[in-house]
Structure formats: C-alpha cells, structure tokens
Scaffold this motif. Structure first.
Motif, PDB file in Angstrom:
ATOM      1  N   SER A  26      -3.186  -9.633  12.327  1.00  0.00           N
ATOM      2  CA  SER A  26      -2.422  -9.250  13.519  1.00  0.00           C
ATOM      3  C   SER A  26      -3.358  -8.918  14.676  1.00  0.00           C
ATOM      4  O   SER A  26      -4.401  -8.285  14.493  1.00  0.00           O
ATOM      5  CB  SER A  26      -1.540  -8.030  13.218  1.00  0.00           C
ATOM      6  OG  SER A  26      -0.599  -8.317  12.211  1.00  0.00           O
ATOM      7  N   SER A  39      -1.609   0.455  12.615  1.00  0.00           N
ATOM      8  CA  SER A  39      -0.338   0.282  11.922  1.00  0.00           C
ATOM      9  C   SER A  39      -0.015  -1.202  11.973  1.00  0.00           C
ATOM     10  O   SER A  39       0.141  -1.770  13.065  1.00  0.00           O
ATOM     11  CB  SER A  39       0.771   1.098  12.607  1.00  0.00           C
ATOM     12  OG  SER A  39       2.027   0.806  12.025  1.00  0.00           O
ATOM     13  N   SER A  65       3.708  -3.820   3.932  1.00  0.00           N
ATOM     14  CA  SER A  65       3.944  -2.670   3.073  1.00  0.00           C
ATOM     15  C   SER A  65       3.070  -2.823   1.847  1.00  0.00           C
ATOM     16  O   SER A  65       2.633  -3.934   1.513  1.00  0.00           O
ATOM     17  CB  SER A  65       5.417  -2.574   2.663  1.00  0.00           C
ATOM     18  OG  SER A  65       5.737  -3.575   1.714  1.00  0.00           O
ATOM     19  N   HIS A  87      -0.447   1.933   7.365  1.00  0.00           N
ATOM     20  CA  HIS A  87      -1.710   2.228   8.024  1.00  0.00           C
ATOM     21  C   HIS A  87      -2.807   1.410   7.365  1.00  0.00           C
ATOM     22  O   HIS A  87      -2.852   1.280   6.134  1.00  0.00           O
ATOM     23  CB  HIS A  87      -2.029   3.723   7.931  1.00  0.00           C
ATOM     24  CG  HIS A  87      -1.142   4.569   8.780  1.00  0.00           C
ATOM     25  ND1 HIS A  87      -0.326   5.569   8.274  1.00  0.00           N
ATOM     26  CD2 HIS A  87      -0.932   4.560  10.117  1.00  0.00           C
ATOM     27  CE1 HIS A  87       0.336   6.141   9.260  1.00  0.00           C
ATOM     28  NE2 HIS A  87      -0.008   5.550  10.387  1.00  0.00           N
ATOM     29  N   SER A 118       2.684   4.830   4.931  1.00  0.00           N
ATOM     30  CA  SER A 118       3.583   4.034   5.764  1.00  0.00           C
ATOM     31  C   SER A 118       4.146   4.880   6.901  1.00  0.00           C
ATOM     32  O   SER A 118       4.771   5.913   6.655  1.00  0.00           O
ATOM     33  CB  SER A 118       4.738   3.478   4.926  1.00  0.00           C
ATOM     34  OG  SER A 118       5.693   2.853   5.750  1.00  0.00           O
ATOM     35  N   ARG A 165       8.447  -1.284   6.670  1.00  0.00           N
ATOM     36  CA  ARG A 165       7.556  -2.439   6.650  1.00  0.00           C
ATOM     37  C   ARG A 165       6.357  -2.246   7.578  1.00  0.00           C
ATOM     38  O   ARG A 165       5.905  -3.179   8.251  1.00  0.00           O
ATOM     39  CB  ARG A 165       8.322  -3.716   7.020  1.00  0.00           C
ATOM     40  CG  ARG A 165       9.331  -4.134   5.945  1.00  0.00           C
ATOM     41  CD  ARG A 165      10.014  -5.431   6.283  1.00  0.00           C
ATOM     42  NE  ARG A 165      10.961  -5.806   5.248  1.00  0.00           N
ATOM     43  CZ  ARG A 165      11.771  -6.864   5.306  1.00  0.00           C
ATOM     44  NH1 ARG A 165      11.733  -7.653   6.375  1.00  0.00           N
ATOM     45  NH2 ARG A 165      12.600  -7.134   4.327  1.00  0.00           N
ATOM     46  N   LYS A 166       5.823  -1.055   7.577  1.00  0.00           N
ATOM     47  CA  LYS A 166       4.609  -0.736   8.319  1.00  0.00           C
ATOM     48  C   LYS A 166       3.661  -0.001   7.385  1.00  0.00           C
ATOM     49  O   LYS A 166       4.091   0.752   6.504  1.00  0.00           O
ATOM     50  CB  LYS A 166       4.918   0.146   9.527  1.00  0.00           C
ATOM     51  CG  LYS A 166       5.735  -0.529  10.618  1.00  0.00           C
ATOM     52  CD  LYS A 166       4.890  -1.487  11.423  1.00  0.00           C
ATOM     53  CE  LYS A 166       5.648  -2.042  12.614  1.00  0.00           C
ATOM     54  NZ  LYS A 166       4.815  -2.971  13.426  1.00  0.00           N
ATOM     55  N   PRO A 216       2.186  -4.799  10.354  1.00  0.00           N
ATOM     56  CA  PRO A 216       3.493  -5.172   9.786  1.00  0.00           C
ATOM     57  C   PRO A 216       3.387  -5.618   8.335  1.00  0.00           C
ATOM     58  O   PRO A 216       3.385  -6.804   8.020  1.00  0.00           O
ATOM     59  CB  PRO A 216       3.943  -6.325  10.689  1.00  0.00           C
ATOM     60  CG  PRO A 216       2.666  -6.952  11.151  1.00  0.00           C
ATOM     61  CD  PRO A 216       1.689  -5.812  11.307  1.00  0.00           C
TER      62      PRO A 216
END
Length: 295
Positions: free
Chosen positions: A92, A154, A158, A143, A136, A140-141, A156
């Motif tokens: 990301s 953070s 899990s 660290h 989290s 669906r996040k 996207p």
C-alpha cells in the motif's frame, strides 16, 4: 531599560521559540522525509514468504512461475488470490504513520520482541524485508511496521488474512473436477460420449440428479488438511464412500469418510487427507441410485 534586563528578555524569547518548535506536531511539510510506503522493495520480486507468530508456528509460501506452493505440504498449491491480496496490502502507498516511538511499537505489538505476525519476504535466498503485524485499529485494518523503519502504519489487512498453518493457505478448489467424462461409484456408473450422459445400464440418468452430481464435483471445496492423528487413523480405515472420476485432465479416486460428525476426503492424486464440510460431503454421497441410473 538596562542592558541586563534586555538580555534576559531576549533569552526568554529565544527559549520560548525553541520550546514551541520542539513540541510542534509532525506535518507533511516539516516531516517530508518520512516514507509513505511500508515496503521499499517491489513485491513482484518476492518469491518466498515466511509467516510466523512468535509461538513456533510458521508457514512458508514459495512461488514457482505464476503459482504459489506450500513446501510443507509436498508443494501443493496455495490460494493465489489470497497471497496476491496479502502482498497488495503490504505494498500500500500513500500511507501516513500513526506513530513511531519505541513505546508505540510495544503498545501496537509491532516490536521485534512483541508481535502478532512476522512476515519475511525473500527474493531468491536474500531477505528483502521483515514486516511486523500487530493490533487492529478497526475493521480489516492492522498496525504494521517494517523492521528497518520506526514508523507504524495502519494497512488494509487483518491477522486472519495471514494464517500460520499451511492448511489454511491451501487452494480450496484443489479437488474440483471441472470436466468429468466418466463417474463410477457404489451402485452406479456414468459415461459422457457423443454429447450426452448415459448410465452403465444404457439408460439416461435423471437430469436433475445428474446435474446435482456434476455441480458437486465441479464446485468441490476442501477446508484444510486433517490432523496427524486423523491422517493415521483414516489411512488405515475403509472409506464410507468411493467415487472414481475421469476427466479431461486425468483420473482420480475420491475416498470419503465421516467420523464423529466430521467429514474428510482423500484424492488418489495427493498424499494428504483433507477436511470437508458436511454440505459438500452430502452432495457427493446423497445420490438417489435409482434416478442416477435412469431407473
């Protein structure tokens, strides 16, 4: 105003300016040197991923050509879409750190001594990056922190999307038979020739019953690999139901077992016994023998 007083006032002003600058929050302007990406390597170069949880659980995913394989399961195929989604989340861009202090690493569980997942990315035999996944912050996040950086992001993803067992990464459609041509089981046999299916008796099988069986084979979904004790027990046991299938890509014998409310399947193509849902088990075994035989 005396020189002494003026000097004191100037000193106080300078101290105030210095204190103000030290306690200013980071902004894109005064912190432009910070990276906005978690990884500094191209995920396209990654051909091996090792995922561990710090509790001696680890899974290895290895890429061969375009396919991702599971070495611990005799190089059976992993679910490629899940691996691609994992790498995309790590890759990301446009991120902004949520924290970067040593205390935050521990609090968010992304320290090298405290983490929920550790992902090691290799290109060949060279380690390219190590990423820690922790707590989290939302749906669906998770660290995440690159071991070479202090910044915590953070992303996207899990931790459930990064399991540490090989069975959890298996391609669920591993045993699907997309183009069956011959099906033989207890009490019936079916052959496809000249554009139509015929039972071994020469009769035409019931269309609905036939379609249900074909759909069950084409959409067969495994859930994972049976445990070691279950593997040993079932390998020595007689199957409750056996289906031999020949398709365009070859032949396989599917052996199905039910034990204590749990369901299993073994294919002659693979050495392992897999777990199966009660739904898929029933679709393969609850066949009306009269209807499928054209009676």
């Amino acid at each position: 105003m005396s020189r002494g007083v003026a000097g004191l006032l100037l000193l106080l002003v300078l101290q105030g300016v210095l204190t103000f600058s030290l306690f200013q929050p980071d902004t894109p302007d005064n912190n432009a040197e910070r990276s906005t990406t978690l990884l500094d390597v191209a995920v396209t170069s990654v051909n091996e991923i090792r995922i561990s949880d710090g509790l001696e659980n680890e899974v290895v995913l290895r890429r061969e050509g375009e396919a991702w394989l599971l070495p611990e399961l005799n190089d059976m195929p992993a679910e490629g879409e899940r691996v691609a989604a994992l790498l995309a989340a790590l890759d990301s861009s446009g991120l902004w750190p949520v924290a970067d202090s040593p205390a935050a690493r521990q609090r968010f569980q992304v320290a090298d001594y405290r983490f929920q997942r550790r992902l090691e990315l290799f290109a060949g035999e060279a380690l390219q990056a190590t990423v820690y996944l922790g707590t989290s912050p939302g749906f669906r996040k998770v660290h995440a922190r690159n071991a070479q950086q202090g910044a915590i992001y953070s992303i996207p993803l899990s931790n459930f999307a990064a399991p540490v067992t090989s069975g959890a990464w298996l391609d669920g459609g591993l045993l699907r038979v997309r183009s069956p041509l011959r099906i033989v089981s207890d009490g019936y046999s079916l052959n496809y020739a000249d554009g139509q299916w015929l039972a071994g008796t020469g009769a035409t099988p019931d269309a609905r019953e036939l379609q249900a069986l074909l759909d069950a084979l084409r959409n067969l979904q495994i859930n994972g690999v049976a445990g070691e004790d279950e593997q040993r027990e079932l390998s020595a046991a007689e199957a409750d139901w056996v289906i031999s299938v020949t398709g365009l890509t070859g032949s396989a014998t599917l052996s199905l077992f039910e034990r204590g409310g749990k369901h299993y399947i073994h294919s002659s193509v693979f050495p392992h016994i897999f777990t199966l849902s009660a739904y898929d088990y029933a679709r393969l075994t609850d066949i009306d023998l009269s209807l499928i035989s054209g009676g």
